[in-house]
Design an enzyme around this catalytic site. Structure first.
Site, PDB file in Angstrom:
ATOM      1  N   GLY A  82     -71.335  11.133 -20.768  1.00 40.38           N
ATOM      2  CA  GLY A  82     -70.963  10.001 -19.929  1.00 40.38           C
ATOM      3  C   GLY A  82     -71.531   8.700 -20.465  1.00 40.38           C
ATOM      4  O   GLY A  82     -70.910   7.638 -20.350  1.00 40.38           O
ATOM      5  N   HIS A 216     -73.100  16.945 -12.644  1.00 38.94           N
ATOM      6  CA  HIS A 216     -71.934  16.251 -12.113  1.00 38.94           C
ATOM      7  C   HIS A 216     -70.882  17.204 -11.558  1.00 38.94           C
ATOM      8  O   HIS A 216     -71.051  18.419 -11.566  1.00 38.94           O
ATOM      9  CB  HIS A 216     -71.371  15.328 -13.183  1.00 38.94           C
ATOM     10  CG  HIS A 216     -72.280  14.172 -13.471  1.00 38.94           C
ATOM     11  ND1 HIS A 216     -72.409  13.100 -12.619  1.00 38.94           N
ATOM     12  CD2 HIS A 216     -73.149  13.930 -14.493  1.00 38.94           C
ATOM     13  CE1 HIS A 216     -73.286  12.245 -13.104  1.00 38.94           C
ATOM     14  NE2 HIS A 216     -73.770  12.738 -14.236  1.00 38.94           N
TER      15      HIS A 216
END
Length: 447
Positions: A82, A216
């Site tokens: 990310g 996540h």
């Protein structure tokens, strides 16, 4: 001869034998986050491994296509984290192909002081100047009013994260950006599956980013993605990710475009191999088919993961409602968050501090986390950066001093939620509120 199907069957049987142990209050750790992996995930990884899918290829492309369709964008570009996704998104906006609209060194990008470092770091890494704003004390997000007040003559973009899965007012902020000719980058790493005005987050900005770290909503172990509706930006991101090369063929493809030796770019001779012509100062930030195999398996369960996160958050919120000394979180009006965590802020008049309640919960094997960096400008790494602050950072400082969060990820059961609630209420019950000390109603009243 060893049969492939027998191997896969054995993996499923092995998974079934490694059943989760029963929850024991005070003994079993309740993690703040974690990956939820099942037999399908294990077999997906095993099949990719048997096929030796050790680089980016067909599965990576399939995952990109599936994710873009699920989120609702035209293109997705898989990357290795990310954080890399944020770097690629910001860097893409500096590309010469954008002409006068491109970001240049010294241009300002509005962002929050209370957040995660890698939302902000690419701004600095590209020679841009962050403009830090405060957040709302209930949603922990930026507001359109704070964005509007921060715009100056050099402001060219806004880069914000949806905090703990709670969307910031992204439609209004996207409109502000459009009115002022500014780019919007949505850091959607904590909010995959969240909606604002019935539209998925990650679809409002010029670019959005996702993380597939195990904490996540969907995991590939390590991994991330940049998503966009803009085909020019999608191509720039791909080039930056793939060493900066001009060629759009996938690695291992020889001449997909049919013009591999038909280009004349820069001062290179005509016919120079297009696979080795570079149009950007890029990186190698690709992911692998092994990661993509796991991502595809995980993506099939995204809706169930999001439903579990919403359920766990709501159960905590309802059972803690009315508790003394703790400010509980609120969803942004008009949103349906796919929550990443459940934040609580110790009020200023509380007879205990964050350190006290966090240590109590940790002693009960309930994992806690601070709200990421709290206030980035109070960290050593950011003490000498070039920046601007718009307004004050009262709430960000309050968050740095008094806010923590506990987990709501799908691996947490109702029994675990109830134990968390009981533990928090037990700690708070040890402090009796004096009638002469009313509840703090708002940080805003102190400004």
């Amino acid at each position: 001869m060893i049969d492939r199907e027998d191997l896969i069957r054995n993996i499923r049987e092995f998974h079934a034998q490694s059943a989760d142990r029963p929850f024991v209050p005070g003994v079993t750790e309740i993690q703040s986050s974690g990956a939820c992996l099942d037999a399908d995930d294990k077999t997906a990884l095993a099949e990719a491994a048997l096929d030796m899918r050790i680089a980016a290829g067909g599965l990576a492309h399939k995952f990109e296509t599936s994710l873009a369709r699920k989120i609702g964008t035209r293109k997705a570009r898989l990357t290795n984290s990310g954080s890399s996704a944020n770097l690629l998104a910001i860097t893409a906006l500096t590309a010469p192909e954008l002409g006068d609209a491109r970001l240049r060194p010294g241009d300002e990008v509005i962002t929050c002081a209370a957040g995660f470092p890698t939302t902000v770091n690419p701004i600095l890494q590209n020679g841009l100047e962050p403009v830090f704003i405060d957040i709302d004390e209930h949603t922990y997000n930026a507001s359109p009013e704070l964005i509007g007040a921060a715009i100056g003559p050099k402001t060219r973009a806004v880069a914000l994260a949806h905090t703990l899965g709670n969307p910031f007012p992204v439609a209004e902020i996207a409109e502000i950006c459009s009115d002022h000719g500014m780019f919007l980058i949505e850091d959607n790493c904590d909010a995959v599956g969240s909606t604002y005005r019935s539209r998925r987050t990650g679809t409002f900005g010029d670019l959005s980013t996702v993380s597939f770290y195990p904490a996540h909503h969907v995991t590939t172990g390590e991994g991330g993605c940049v998503l966009t509706d803009n085909l020019v930006l999608a191509r720039i991101v791909k080039s930056l990710r793939d060493w900066g090369r001009d060629c759009w063929c996938e690695p291992g493809e020889s001449n997909r475009c049919g013009r591999r030796f038909g280009f004349e770019l820069g001062s290179l001779p005509y016919g120079y191999d297009h696979k080795y012509i570079y149009s950007h100062i890029g990186y190698n930030l690709k992911a692998t088919d092994l990661q993509a195999a796991l991502g595809l398996s995980q993506l099939a369960k995204l809706d169930d993961f999001c439903a579990a996160r919403r359920h766990n958050w709501l159960r905590l919120r309802e059972k803690l409602d009315g508790i003394d000394y703790l400010r509980l979180p609120e969803p942004t009006p008009g949103s349906d968050p796919s929550w990443f965590g459940f934040a609580m802020t110790v009020m200023s008049d509380a007879p205990f501090d964050r350190f006290g309640i966090v240590n109590f919960l940790e002693s009960r094997r309930i994992a806690t986390r601070g709200l990421f960096a709290g206030n980035l400008l109070r960290h050593p790494a950011y003490s000498n950066i070039s920046h601007r602050v718009s307004g004050d950072l009262t709430v960000s400082d309050h968050v740095a001093d008094r806010t923590f969060w506990v987990g709501v990820y799908p691996g947490i059961t109702d029994e675990m939620i109830d134990y968390m609630v009981a533990s928090i209420r037990e700690f708070v019950a040890g402090f009796r509120r004096s009638p002469a000390r009313p509840l703090e109603s708002s940080i805003e009243e102190k400004r």
